[in-house]
Motif scaffolding. Structure first.
Motif, PDB file in Angstrom:
ATOM      1  N   SER A 318     -12.544   0.117   3.469  1.00 61.73           N
ATOM      2  CA  SER A 318     -13.010  -1.254   3.745  1.00 61.73           C
ATOM      3  C   SER A 318     -13.305  -1.721   2.381  1.00 61.73           C
ATOM      4  O   SER A 318     -13.422  -2.876   1.655  1.00 61.73           O
ATOM      5  N   ALA A 319     -13.952  -0.822   1.235  1.00 61.44           N
ATOM      6  CA  ALA A 319     -14.644  -2.236   0.573  1.00 61.44           C
ATOM      7  C   ALA A 319     -13.043  -1.965  -1.011  1.00 61.44           C
ATOM      8  O   ALA A 319     -13.320  -3.096  -1.667  1.00 61.44           O
ATOM      9  N   ASN A 320     -11.903  -0.955  -0.587  1.00 55.30           N
ATOM     10  CA  ASN A 320     -11.113  -1.718  -1.623  1.00 55.30           C
ATOM     11  C   ASN A 320     -10.554  -3.077  -1.109  1.00 55.30           C
ATOM     12  O   ASN A 320     -10.086  -3.093   0.219  1.00 55.30           O
ATOM     13  N   LEU A 321      -9.889  -4.027  -1.833  1.00 57.88           N
ATOM     14  CA  LEU A 321      -9.333  -5.352  -1.953  1.00 57.88           C
ATOM     15  C   LEU A 321      -7.918  -5.166  -2.065  1.00 57.88           C
ATOM     16  O   LEU A 321      -7.261  -6.318  -1.697  1.00 57.88           O
ATOM     17  N   LEU A 322      -7.760  -4.332  -3.215  1.00 55.44           N
ATOM     18  CA  LEU A 322      -6.141  -4.415  -3.636  1.00 55.44           C
ATOM     19  C   LEU A 322      -5.624  -2.914  -3.358  1.00 55.44           C
ATOM     20  O   LEU A 322      -6.399  -1.524  -3.292  1.00 55.44           O
ATOM     21  N   GLY A 323      -4.428  -2.723  -2.654  1.00 61.30           N
ATOM     22  CA  GLY A 323      -3.986  -1.156  -2.935  1.00 61.30           C
ATOM     23  C   GLY A 323      -3.127  -1.157  -3.897  1.00 61.30           C
ATOM     24  O   GLY A 323      -2.935  -1.692  -4.455  1.00 61.30           O
ATOM     25  N   PRO A 324      -1.696  -0.260  -2.948  1.00 60.43           N
ATOM     26  CA  PRO A 324      -0.636   0.056  -4.318  1.00 60.43           C
ATOM     27  C   PRO A 324       0.375  -0.652  -4.379  1.00 60.43           C
ATOM     28  O   PRO A 324       0.482  -1.449  -3.181  1.00 60.43           O
ATOM     29  N   LEU A 325       0.951  -0.546  -5.031  1.00 58.62           N
ATOM     30  CA  LEU A 325       2.551  -1.451  -5.005  1.00 58.62           C
ATOM     31  C   LEU A 325       2.840  -0.358  -4.213  1.00 58.62           C
ATOM     32  O   LEU A 325       3.020   0.636  -3.803  1.00 58.62           O
ATOM     33  N   ILE A 326       4.163  -0.705  -3.672  1.00 55.44           N
ATOM     34  CA  ILE A 326       5.605  -0.285  -2.451  1.00 55.44           C
ATOM     35  C   ILE A 326       5.465   1.166  -2.542  1.00 55.44           C
ATOM     36  O   ILE A 326       5.778   2.176  -2.025  1.00 55.44           O
ATOM     37  N   SER A 327       6.349   1.140  -4.109  1.00 55.97           N
ATOM     38  CA  SER A 327       6.890   2.280  -4.454  1.00 55.97           C
ATOM     39  C   SER A 327       6.507   2.421  -6.253  1.00 55.97           C
ATOM     40  O   SER A 327       6.375   0.954  -7.187  1.00 55.97           O
ATOM     41  N   SER A 328       7.340   3.874  -6.881  1.00 60.11           N
ATOM     42  CA  SER A 328       7.303   4.113  -8.225  1.00 60.11           C
ATOM     43  C   SER A 328       8.361   3.217  -8.591  1.00 60.11           C
ATOM     44  O   SER A 328       8.448   2.122 -10.180  1.00 60.11           O
ATOM     45  N   LYS A 329       8.848   2.864  -8.024  1.00 58.22           N
ATOM     46  CA  LYS A 329      10.542   1.503  -8.803  1.00 58.22           C
ATOM     47  C   LYS A 329       9.320   0.607  -9.215  1.00 58.22           C
ATOM     48  O   LYS A 329       9.753   0.120  -9.723  1.00 58.22           O
ATOM     49  N   GLN A 330       8.467  -0.055  -7.237  1.00 59.37           N
ATOM     50  CA  GLN A 330       7.982  -0.971  -8.015  1.00 59.37           C
ATOM     51  C   GLN A 330       6.883  -0.840  -9.218  1.00 59.37           C
ATOM     52  O   GLN A 330       7.039  -2.384  -9.772  1.00 59.37           O
ATOM     53  N   GLN A 331       6.340  -0.150  -9.299  1.00 62.03           N
ATOM     54  CA  GLN A 331       5.717   0.110  -9.910  1.00 62.03           C
ATOM     55  C   GLN A 331       5.799   0.464 -11.607  1.00 62.03           C
ATOM     56  O   GLN A 331       4.912  -0.656 -12.353  1.00 62.03           O
ATOM     57  N   ASP A 332       6.976   0.313 -11.797  1.00 63.72           N
ATOM     58  CA  ASP A 332       7.946   0.568 -12.763  1.00 63.72           C
ATOM     59  C   ASP A 332       8.360  -0.577 -13.273  1.00 63.72           C
ATOM     60  O   ASP A 332       8.494  -1.216 -14.418  1.00 63.72           O
ATOM     61  N   ARG A 333       9.135  -1.146 -12.400  1.00 64.81           N
ATOM     62  CA  ARG A 333       9.574  -3.309 -12.474  1.00 64.81           C
ATOM     63  C   ARG A 333       7.817  -3.576 -12.886  1.00 64.81           C
ATOM     64  O   ARG A 333       8.664  -5.472 -14.162  1.00 64.81           O
ATOM     65  N   VAL A 334       7.050  -3.298 -12.509  1.00 65.24           N
ATOM     66  CA  VAL A 334       5.770  -5.055 -12.881  1.00 65.24           C
ATOM     67  C   VAL A 334       5.103  -4.642 -14.013  1.00 65.24           C
ATOM     68  O   VAL A 334       5.121  -4.739 -14.560  1.00 65.24           O
ATOM     69  N   ALA A 335       5.078  -2.733 -14.288  1.00 65.93           N
ATOM     70  CA  ALA A 335       4.754  -2.548 -15.512  1.00 65.93           C
ATOM     71  C   ALA A 335       5.545  -3.261 -16.927  1.00 65.93           C
ATOM     72  O   ALA A 335       5.597  -3.273 -17.862  1.00 65.93           O
ATOM     73  N   ASP A 336       6.759  -3.090 -16.281  1.00 68.27           N
ATOM     74  CA  ASP A 336       8.019  -3.448 -17.167  1.00 68.27           C
ATOM     75  C   ASP A 336       8.253  -4.954 -17.551  1.00 68.27           C
ATOM     76  O   ASP A 336       8.455  -4.824 -18.988  1.00 68.27           O
ATOM     77  N   TYR A 337       7.335  -5.582 -16.636  1.00 67.99           N
ATOM     78  CA  TYR A 337       7.132  -7.420 -16.977  1.00 67.99           C
ATOM     79  C   TYR A 337       6.069  -7.655 -17.661  1.00 67.99           C
ATOM     80  O   TYR A 337       5.923  -7.981 -18.815  1.00 67.99           O
ATOM     81  N   MET A 338       5.147  -6.363 -17.297  1.00 66.83           N
ATOM     82  CA  MET A 338       3.332  -6.384 -18.038  1.00 66.83           C
ATOM     83  C   MET A 338       4.032  -6.452 -20.032  1.00 66.83           C
ATOM     84  O   MET A 338       3.267  -7.156 -21.083  1.00 66.83           O
ATOM     85  N   GLN A 339       5.011  -5.560 -20.253  1.00 68.73           N
ATOM     86  CA  GLN A 339       5.059  -5.576 -21.797  1.00 68.73           C
ATOM     87  C   GLN A 339       5.880  -5.876 -22.367  1.00 68.73           C
ATOM     88  O   GLN A 339       5.941  -6.246 -23.159  1.00 68.73           O
TER      89      GLN A 339
END
Length: 478
Positions: A318-339
């Motif tokens: 309950s202390a966590n207000l942020l969970g994970p992204l849905i998948s490794s594919k989505q994680q890679d996508r977001v990382a690419d945008y940040m880069q």
């Protein structure tokens, strides 16, 4: 799968491994529907529609069954909430809000089942001395395909399904392959509530196979789809085969606009959670922050501090207000945008990285010193990434807010009531929130302008999307 009221354990397209995004580990395997499976489900739905086992019931009976369905959602609140935490990774508080909303949307749909009326047009049709009785009939579309995304699996399903059933349609549902579990459980509850076999069919499957088969199927009369704009365009092309009716709830790049006369202490957490809620995986996420120059430094610093304070991890803590992204594919996508943001010259105010360890976690991120041509400003990232821009006057911020191919949501923060109403009128978005963000009520329509979609969901407009209107003219004697 659920086809014609029966549980089907073998899919013609193999199986889908369902992962917990917080750990990356498999939690279930479900059958993947083939085109042949879709055809079986459509045949069952068409048969149920043809014999009137659902739409032929009195409206009061459909209302009673849908109300019982809502009762069962409430009775299974904890289980349904936990399923979407495991399936999607969302924080438990978000999942609980989602399931409460499912109950509310289903009860609202139950009420609408008895509010489907035509109108008497005899006076208008009786000119020229004719004795004419004329009226309209409002009827269900028929067999509808409901294609549901992964970011709020239960909620996105019930927004569609409640009104589709209230109108008397028979349904073929394809949940996202990443998050099929709550849809399957809701299907069981629907049968328990008394929805007849064949009226609701649920087919987990891959979009390229099962989703494509639904979009192409000549015996499906309408599709309601929520997902990416690119996929929405593909569905439109596929639906041209038999000119299916299409409702689309698509992407967004929504502005959150803070004027310097706003209550900044109240606005800062609102604009922060407008982008960070559900780890930014929200179609109407406030991903573009515009702050009037006099308040810009304070607001950006406040949102950055808020982001740094957010605890990230399993949704069951309950202390966590942020969970994970849905998948490794989505994680890679977001990382690419940040880069790309860094490469194009944007300044990282906070975040910008991935978290080590299990699961698909990313830091809540804010970019400043951005310009309109950057990818992070133009494109929907679907992650916890905010771009911040100062502005000086109303004309400037309206032009900037509308400088997007999307138009789903917008937030406006100001104490000036004239400014609030003027901004609500000027911004090209289907939903405008003033001094709040993301509020949704089942009595009001939800949808977007421009490439954020076609049509509306929820409310009377959402019900109308699942009906056809017929004009009837009767020449009377005498």
């Amino acid at each position: 799968m659920l086809i014609d009221g029966e549980s089907v354990v073998d899919g013609g397209d193999g199986t889908i491994e369902v992962l917990d995004p917080a750990t990356g580990q498999a939690v279930a395997h479900v059958p993947a529907a083939s085109a042949a499976d879709v055809d079986r489900a459509v045949t069952a739905a068409r048969r149920s529609f043809a014999d009137g086992r659902w739409h032929g019931l009195a409206a009061e009976e459909r209302r009673r069954i849908l109300w019982r369905f809502a009762d069962l959602i409430a009775a299974n609140f904890t289980e349904l909430s936990h399923i979407d935490v495991v399936d999607n990774g969302m924080p438990l508080a978000f999942a609980e809000w989602e399931i409460r909303s499912c109950e509310a949307w289903t009860r609202a749909a139950a009420g609408l089942a008895t509010q489907i009326f035509g109108r008497n047009a005899s006076t208008m049709a009786s000119g020229g001395g004719t004795n004419m009785h004329a009226y309209t009939l409002v009827q269900p579309v028929g067999v509808v395909g409901l294609i549901v995304p992964w970011n709020a699996p239960a909620g996105n399903l019930m927004v569609k399904l409640g009104n589709a059933l209230a109108a008397g349609n028979s349904c073929v549902v394809k949940p996202a392959e990443e998050t099929p579990l709550s849809a399957l459980r809701l299907g069981e509850l629907a049968l328990e509530a008394g929805i007849p076999p064949g009226v609701l069919n649920i087919l987990p499957g891959h979009g390229r196979v099962a989703g494509q088969a639904i979009a192409d199927h000549a015996d499906i009369d309408k599709i309601s789809f929520t997902g990416s704009t690119a996929t929405g365009k593909h569905i439109v092309r596929s639906a041209a085969g038999n000119l299916k009716r299409v409702t689309l709830e698509l992407g967004g790049k929504s502005p959150a606009i803070v004027f310097d006369d706003a209550d900044l202490d109240a606005a800062i957490p609102q604009v922060a959670m407008a982008i960070f809620a559900n780890t930014g995986q929200v179609c109407f996420a406030g991903s573009r922050l515009f702050v009037q120059r006099g308040a810009y430094d304070k607001v950006v610093a406040g949102v950055a501090d808020f982001a740094k304070s957010l605890k990230i991890g399993s949704g069951f803590d309950s202390a966590n207000l942020l969970g994970p992204l849905i998948s490794s594919k989505q994680q890679d996508r977001v990382a690419d945008y940040m880069q790309r943001g860094r490469q194009q010259g944007a300044e990282v105010v906070t975040g910008g990285g991935l978290l080590d360890g299990q699961g698909f976690f990313v830091e809540p991120t804010i970019f400043a010193n951005v310009h309109r041509d950057m990818d992070i400003v133009r494109e929907e990232i679907f992650g916890p990434v905010l771009v911040a821009t100062p502005f000086d006057d109303i004309a400037e911020v309206v032009a900037a807010a509308n400088d997007t191919r999307y138009g789903l949501g917008a937030g406006v923060f100001t104490r000036d009531v004239n400014k609030a109403h003027s901004m609500a009128r000027a911004i090209d978005a289907g939903n405008v929130w003033v001094n709040c963000y993301g509020t949704i009520h089942p009595s009001l329509p939800f949808g977007g302008f421009k490439e954020s979609g076609w049509g509306r969901e929820m409310g009377a407009e959402g019900l109308a999307a699942f009906t056809e209107t017929k004009a009837v003219y009767i020449q009377l004697e005498g």
